[in-house]
Write a protein that holds these residues in place. Structure first.
Motif, PDB file in Angstrom:
ATOM      1  N   ASP A 389      14.993  -4.429   0.281  1.00 28.66           N
ATOM      2  CA  ASP A 389      15.677  -3.776  -0.841  1.00 28.66           C
ATOM      3  C   ASP A 389      15.058  -4.192  -2.181  1.00 28.66           C
ATOM      4  OD1 ASP A 389      17.287  -2.333   0.744  1.00 28.66           O
ATOM      5  OD2 ASP A 389      18.990  -3.735   0.683  1.00 28.66           O
ATOM      6  N   THR A 390      14.739  -5.492  -2.313  1.00 29.61           N
ATOM      7  CA  THR A 390      14.112  -5.967  -3.561  1.00 29.61           C
ATOM      8  C   THR A 390      12.751  -5.298  -3.747  1.00 29.61           C
ATOM      9  OG1 THR A 390      15.211  -8.068  -3.216  1.00 29.61           O
ATOM     10  CG2 THR A 390      13.422  -8.055  -4.826  1.00 29.61           C
ATOM     11  N   LEU A 391      12.016  -5.218  -2.643  1.00 23.08           N
ATOM     12  CA  LEU A 391      10.681  -4.609  -2.710  1.00 23.08           C
ATOM     13  C   LEU A 391      10.784  -3.135  -3.106  1.00 23.08           C
ATOM     14  CD1 LEU A 391       7.849  -5.594  -2.294  1.00 23.08           C
ATOM     15  CD2 LEU A 391       8.022  -5.062   0.136  1.00 23.08           C
ATOM     16  N   LEU A 392      11.767  -2.435  -2.520  1.00 25.14           N
ATOM     17  CA  LEU A 392      11.920  -0.993  -2.820  1.00 25.14           C
ATOM     18  C   LEU A 392      12.299  -0.758  -4.283  1.00 25.14           C
ATOM     19  CD1 LEU A 392      13.719   0.104   0.455  1.00 25.14           C
ATOM     20  CD2 LEU A 392      11.512   0.980  -0.367  1.00 25.14           C
ATOM     21  N   ALA A 393      13.032  -1.713  -4.861  1.00 26.60           N
ATOM     22  CA  ALA A 393      13.483  -1.538  -6.253  1.00 26.60           C
ATOM     23  C   ALA A 393      12.429  -1.983  -7.267  1.00 26.60           C
ATOM     24  CB  ALA A 393      14.766  -2.336  -6.468  1.00 26.60           C
ATOM     25  N   ALA A 394      11.332  -2.596  -6.784  1.00 25.21           N
ATOM     26  CA  ALA A 394      10.345  -3.182  -7.711  1.00 25.21           C
ATOM     27  C   ALA A 394       9.359  -2.139  -8.226  1.00 25.21           C
ATOM     28  CB  ALA A 394       9.583  -4.295  -6.994  1.00 25.21           C
ATOM     29  N   THR A 395       8.804  -2.449  -9.413  1.00 27.06           N
ATOM     30  CA  THR A 395       7.696  -1.641  -9.948  1.00 27.06           C
ATOM     31  C   THR A 395       6.406  -2.369  -9.581  1.00 27.06           C
ATOM     32  OG1 THR A 395       9.070  -1.014 -11.806  1.00 27.06           O
ATOM     33  CG2 THR A 395       6.698  -0.614 -12.029  1.00 27.06           C
ATOM     34  N   VAL A 396       5.528  -1.640  -8.909  1.00 28.45           N
ATOM     35  CA  VAL A 396       4.277  -2.249  -8.450  1.00 28.45           C
ATOM     36  C   VAL A 396       3.120  -1.407  -8.981  1.00 28.45           C
ATOM     37  CG1 VAL A 396       2.906  -2.690  -6.376  1.00 28.45           C
ATOM     38  CG2 VAL A 396       5.309  -3.337  -6.428  1.00 28.45           C
ATOM     39  N   ARG A 397       2.085  -2.082  -9.452  1.00 28.88           N
ATOM     40  CA  ARG A 397       0.934  -1.370 -10.042  1.00 28.88           C
ATOM     41  C   ARG A 397      -0.370  -1.943  -9.502  1.00 28.88           C
ATOM     42  NH1 ARG A 397       3.899   2.107 -10.917  1.00 28.88           N
ATOM     43  NH2 ARG A 397       4.966   2.618 -12.832  1.00 28.88           N
ATOM     44  N   PRO A 398      -1.454  -1.168  -9.547  1.00 35.25           N
ATOM     45  CA  PRO A 398      -2.751  -1.747  -9.182  1.00 35.25           C
ATOM     46  C   PRO A 398      -3.037  -2.947 -10.084  1.00 35.25           C
ATOM     47  CG  PRO A 398      -2.930   0.632  -9.398  1.00 35.25           C
ATOM     48  CD  PRO A 398      -1.567   0.262  -9.903  1.00 35.25           C
ATOM     49  N   ALA A 399      -3.606  -4.007  -9.519  1.00 30.69           N
ATOM     50  CA  ALA A 399      -3.889  -5.201 -10.332  1.00 30.69           C
ATOM     51  C   ALA A 399      -4.887  -4.846 -11.430  1.00 30.69           C
ATOM     52  CB  ALA A 399      -4.451  -6.299  -9.442  1.00 30.69           C
ATOM     53  N   PRO A 400      -4.759  -5.457 -12.630  1.00 31.95           N
ATOM     54  CA  PRO A 400      -5.715  -5.182 -13.705  1.00 31.95           C
ATOM     55  C   PRO A 400      -7.146  -5.485 -13.240  1.00 31.95           C
ATOM     56  CG  PRO A 400      -3.907  -6.536 -14.494  1.00 31.95           C
ATOM     57  CD  PRO A 400      -3.725  -6.421 -13.023  1.00 31.95           C
ATOM     58  N   GLY A 401      -8.065  -4.668 -13.689  1.00 31.21           N
ATOM     59  CA  GLY A 401      -9.470  -4.905 -13.311  1.00 31.21           C
ATOM     60  C   GLY A 401      -9.907  -4.077 -12.117  1.00 31.21           C
ATOM     61  N   LEU A 402      -8.930  -3.389 -11.444  1.00 31.81           N
ATOM     62  CA  LEU A 402      -9.316  -2.556 -10.301  1.00 31.81           C
ATOM     63  C   LEU A 402      -9.694  -1.166 -10.799  1.00 31.81           C
ATOM     64  CD1 LEU A 402      -6.871  -3.155  -7.328  1.00 31.81           C
ATOM     65  CD2 LEU A 402      -9.048  -4.219  -7.828  1.00 31.81           C
ATOM     66  N   VAL A 403     -10.727  -0.611 -10.206  1.00 30.83           N
ATOM     67  CA  VAL A 403     -11.136   0.738 -10.571  1.00 30.83           C
ATOM     68  C   VAL A 403     -11.047   1.594  -9.308  1.00 30.83           C
ATOM     69  CG1 VAL A 403     -13.068   2.155 -11.371  1.00 30.83           C
ATOM     70  CG2 VAL A 403     -12.708  -0.119 -12.322  1.00 30.83           C
ATOM     71  N   PHE A 404     -10.320   2.710  -9.438  1.00 35.05           N
ATOM     72  CA  PHE A 404     -10.206   3.634  -8.303  1.00 35.05           C
ATOM     73  C   PHE A 404     -11.061   4.847  -8.619  1.00 35.05           C
ATOM     74  CE2 PHE A 404      -6.540   1.006  -8.246  1.00 35.05           C
ATOM     75  CZ  PHE A 404      -6.347   0.733  -6.905  1.00 35.05           C
ATOM     76  N   ALA A 405     -11.974   5.183  -7.750  1.00 36.15           N
ATOM     77  CA  ALA A 405     -12.880   6.285  -8.061  1.00 36.15           C
ATOM     78  C   ALA A 405     -12.929   7.281  -6.915  1.00 36.15           C
ATOM     79  CB  ALA A 405     -14.271   5.737  -8.319  1.00 36.15           C
ATOM     80  N   GLU A 406     -12.885   8.553  -7.309  1.00 33.59           N
ATOM     81  CA  GLU A 406     -13.074   9.609  -6.319  1.00 33.59           C
ATOM     82  C   GLU A 406     -14.552   9.951  -6.389  1.00 33.59           C
ATOM     83  OE1 GLU A 406     -10.138  12.713  -6.690  1.00 33.59           O
ATOM     84  OE2 GLU A 406     -11.515  14.154  -5.798  1.00 33.59           O
ATOM     85  N   GLU A 407     -15.259   9.799  -5.291  1.00 28.43           N
ATOM     86  CA  GLU A 407     -16.705  10.012  -5.335  1.00 28.43           C
ATOM     87  C   GLU A 407     -17.076  11.243  -4.540  1.00 28.43           C
ATOM     88  OE1 GLU A 407     -18.100   6.314  -3.743  1.00 28.43           O
ATOM     89  OE2 GLU A 407     -17.857   5.269  -5.656  1.00 28.43           O
ATOM     90  N   ARG A 408     -17.909  12.096  -5.152  1.00 24.14           N
ATOM     91  CA  ARG A 408     -18.395  13.282  -4.438  1.00 24.14           C
ATOM     92  C   ARG A 408     -19.908  13.185  -4.323  1.00 24.14           C
ATOM     93  NH1 ARG A 408     -14.910  17.592  -3.847  1.00 24.14           N
ATOM     94  NH2 ARG A 408     -12.928  17.233  -4.887  1.00 24.14           N
ATOM     95  N   ALA A 409     -20.407  13.510  -3.151  1.00 25.04           N
ATOM     96  CA  ALA A 409     -21.848  13.430  -2.938  1.00 25.04           C
ATOM     97  C   ALA A 409     -22.560  14.536  -3.716  1.00 25.04           C
ATOM     98  CB  ALA A 409     -22.165  13.544  -1.454  1.00 25.04           C
ATOM     99  N   THR A 410     -21.875  15.693  -3.912  1.00 25.63           N
ATOM    100  CA  THR A 410     -22.502  16.821  -4.620  1.00 25.63           C
ATOM    101  C   THR A 410     -21.528  17.312  -5.685  1.00 25.63           C
ATOM    102  OG1 THR A 410     -21.564  18.340  -3.021  1.00 25.63           O
ATOM    103  CG2 THR A 410     -23.828  17.618  -2.609  1.00 25.63           C
ATOM    104  N   PRO A 411     -22.057  17.953  -6.742  1.00 31.16           N
ATOM    105  CA  PRO A 411     -21.153  18.419  -7.794  1.00 31.16           C
ATOM    106  C   PRO A 411     -20.223  19.533  -7.314  1.00 31.16           C
ATOM    107  CG  PRO A 411     -23.481  18.780  -8.397  1.00 31.16           C
ATOM    108  CD  PRO A 411     -23.466  18.212  -7.038  1.00 31.16           C
ATOM    109  N   ASP A 412     -20.707  20.408  -6.362  1.00 35.07           N
ATOM    110  CA  ASP A 412     -19.810  21.470  -5.891  1.00 35.07           C
ATOM    111  C   ASP A 412     -18.762  20.867  -4.959  1.00 35.07           C
ATOM    112  OD1 ASP A 412     -20.720  21.281  -3.260  1.00 35.07           O
ATOM    113  OD2 ASP A 412     -22.459  22.524  -3.711  1.00 35.07           O
ATOM    114  N   ARG A 413     -17.862  21.644  -4.523  1.00 32.29           N
ATOM    115  CA  ARG A 413     -16.748  21.092  -3.753  1.00 32.29           C
ATOM    116  C   ARG A 413     -16.954  21.283  -2.254  1.00 32.29           C
ATOM    117  NH1 ARG A 413     -12.175  19.230  -6.620  1.00 32.29           N
ATOM    118  NH2 ARG A 413     -12.986  18.952  -8.697  1.00 32.29           N
ATOM    119  N   SER A 414     -18.266  21.494  -1.857  1.00 33.67           N
ATOM    120  CA  SER A 414     -18.513  21.776  -0.448  1.00 33.67           C
ATOM    121  C   SER A 414     -18.409  20.522   0.417  1.00 33.67           C
ATOM    122  CB  SER A 414     -19.900  22.417  -0.279  1.00 33.67           C
ATOM    123  OG  SER A 414     -20.874  21.505  -0.741  1.00 33.67           O
ATOM    124  N   VAL A 415     -18.602  19.346  -0.200  1.00 31.80           N
ATOM    125  CA  VAL A 415     -18.530  18.107   0.595  1.00 31.80           C
ATOM    126  C   VAL A 415     -17.221  17.394   0.243  1.00 31.80           C
ATOM    127  CG1 VAL A 415     -19.655  15.894   1.036  1.00 31.80           C
ATOM    128  CG2 VAL A 415     -21.028  17.930   0.590  1.00 31.80           C
TER     129      VAL A 415
END
Ligand SMILES: C[S@@+](CC[C@H](N)C(=O)[O-])C[C@H]1O[C@@H](n2cnc3c(N)ncnc32)[C@H](O)[C@@H]1O
Length: 494
Positions: A389-415
């Motif tokens: 219950d405590t965990l469900l009520a908590a606010t959780v965020r990515p730790a500072p310094g983490l970078v989340f990146a969506e990477e595409r092999a090609t500029p078009d959306r085929s991959v």
């Protein structure tokens, strides 16, 4: 080489110490003065760069450079320049106390180091001397001091205090009970002199590990124990050698640590440990601790290779190349005979009243960590061990310094894209995420509470919240423990 006598130094009175400190402040003999010397041929061992440092500092007209030359780099300064730097009265006092000595040519030199350190001044022995030489602040002392909590604990125990650095830092930051212990009586004596020099109140006791504080408990235990592997036929140094492998003394210190920790206390230690295949440090520590109710975290960075370690151990005491070859080979043969192929440079954190975790967290270098990062991880572990219950009520965020990146092999959306998380500071991570993990992290990062993330994730999966709750809670607990998620205490759950 004989260690300089400290009996006259211990005659330093509080009034004299006040005057000396005031003068050191006035001429700005502080860490910036040392930085001038450190900027010369950085990264090389002192034995190789000292002639250059001496040359540069003696050409600099600032009084602080004369003091750095004399007290940080073991150089010589004319009496005239010494008197200009310290005043004639304080120069005479320094000669009387044996803090400096006069040579045949009338110039002065110091048999001690007197280093500025985070607003303090610490007298210690040059580490080119073995035996009972007393270690003062060095680069690894700095690494550990940076990890001290911003809020100073009420009681602090510095084990293997050497010249008293951590205990004095704690006293300076307001700890009501700052205690240092050391097996070397000379260290205890010098630490007491340093307390007087800095106008601080701290208690220094001689004895083996925790023996001098039997029955007492502390909010913080801090230690940089000796951790160098002692090769046969190499002269023993009490500040340096921690056993045949080097980590034996540190392991025994850590194993006994829980009995001096208050229920909400912590222990913070720095050591180099040989990497033993199949027996990572955090598991060896867990085993050494038995069922003691503490969590163990090891923040480890790749250490130096055994060859570089051998050079480092030897060059420490190098004043000339004489004897270098024989000693460096002794260390190298010793490490090879033990089968050590790698070292880890690590911070060990013990947290009561746990017993649940024993975890190894890779960091690229200890400079990627600070007191705040340690604090954040302690909070994360605290939350990870709470009820659902405590965990469900908590606010959780990515730790500072983490970078989340969506990477595409090609500029078009085929991959199809891939998702990657990497860190720019704190815990070292660079790994691909599954699409489900990405979606879940996004939900956690954008929802006010973990319960909100459960709802969003359930909808994405076309399932009910009950169906995914356990999975989400497991994910959050695991990523809190690994330092990738942080508990935002000011958030929904306060
Ligand atoms: C690496 S030095 C650290 C000095 C200082 N704390 C610092 O970080 O700058 C290790 C210290 O541990 C002390 N020491 C070695 N064995 C010890 C023992 N069994 N009990 C207590 N202190 C010990 C040494 O005398 C030395 O002062």
């Amino acid at each position: 080489m004989m260690l300089a006598p400290i009996d006259r130094l211990s005659l330093l009175s509080s009034a004299q110490a006040d005057a000396l400190r005031a003068r050191l402040v006035e001429v700005a003999y502080d860490e910036r003065a040392i930085a001038r010397g450190e900027s010369i041929a950085p990264g090389l061992f002192d034995a190789l760069r000292l002639p250059l440092v001496h040359d540069a500092l003696s050409l600099d007209d600032a009084p602080a450079s004369d003091l750095a030359l004399l007290f940080a780099y073991m150089g010589r300064v004319s009496l005239e320049r010494f008197e200009r730097a310290l005043t004639p009265a304080l120069s005479a006092l320094a000669l009387e106390l044996g803090l400096v000595t006069r040579g045949d040519d009338g110039s002065v030199a110091s048999p001690f180091l007197l280093m500025p350190f985070m607003g303090l001044w610490i007298i210690s022995d040059p580490l080119s001397q073995d035996g009972d030489a007393v270690m003062g602040p060095g680069p690894t002392t700095h690494e550990l001091a940076r990890l001290l909590p911003a809020r100073t604990p009420r009681s602090v125990l510095d084990v293997g205090c050497g010249a008293g650095t951590f205990a004095l830092l704690a006293a300076d930051r307001g700890s009501a009970e700052a205690v240092g212990v050391d097996i070397n009586p000379r260290a205890v004596e010098l630490a007491r002199i340093n307390a007087r020099l800095n106008g601080l109140s701290a208690e220094f006791l001689a004895g083996d590990l925790f023996a001098p504080v039997e029955g007492r408990r502390f909010d913080l235990v801090i230690s940089q124990p000796p951790f160098v592997a002692r090769a046969p036929e190499v002269d023993a140094a009490v500040f340096l050698h921690g056993g045949t492998y080097g980590d034996e003394l540190a392991l025994s210190l850590i194993a006994r640590c829980p009995r001096v920790l208050l229920p909400t206390g912590r222990a913070l230690m720095l050591l180099d440990a040989p990497v033993r295949p199949g027996a990572p440090l955090h598991l060896r520590l867990r085993e050494a601790l038995g069922d003691a109710p503490v969590d163990v975290a090891v923040f480890s960075t790749p250490g130096m290779s055994p060859d570089l370690m051998a050079v480092g151990y030897t060059a420490r005491s190098l004043e000339s190349l004489e004897g270098y070859a024989a000693t460096v080979r002794r260390y190298r043969h010793h490490l090879r005979a033990l089968g050590v192929t790698e070292f880890s440079h690590a911070i060990v954190l013990l947290l009561p009243p746990g017993g649940r975790f024993s975890i190894s967290l890779p960091v690229r270098s200890l400079s990627a960590l600070d007191g705040e990062a340690i604090e954040r991880w302690c909070d994360a572990i605290d939350l990870a061990s709470r009820d659902p219950d405590t965990l469900l009520a908590a606010t959780v965020r990515p730790a500072p310094g983490l970078v989340f990146a969506e990477e595409r092999a090609t500029p078009d959306r085929s991959v199809e894209p891939t998702w990657r998380v990497r860190s720019e500071r704190g815990v070292a991570v660079s790994r691909e995420l599954s699409e489900a993990s990405w979606a879940l992290l996004e939900a956690i990062a954008t929802q006010e509470t973990v319960a909100g993330a459960v709802e969003v994730y359930a909808e994405l999966c076309g399932a009910s919240a009950e169906d995914v709750r356990e999975q989400v809670l497991g994910f959050v607990r695991e990523h809190l423990a690994k330092g990738l998620l942080a508990w935002e205490r000011g958030g929904a759950s306060g």
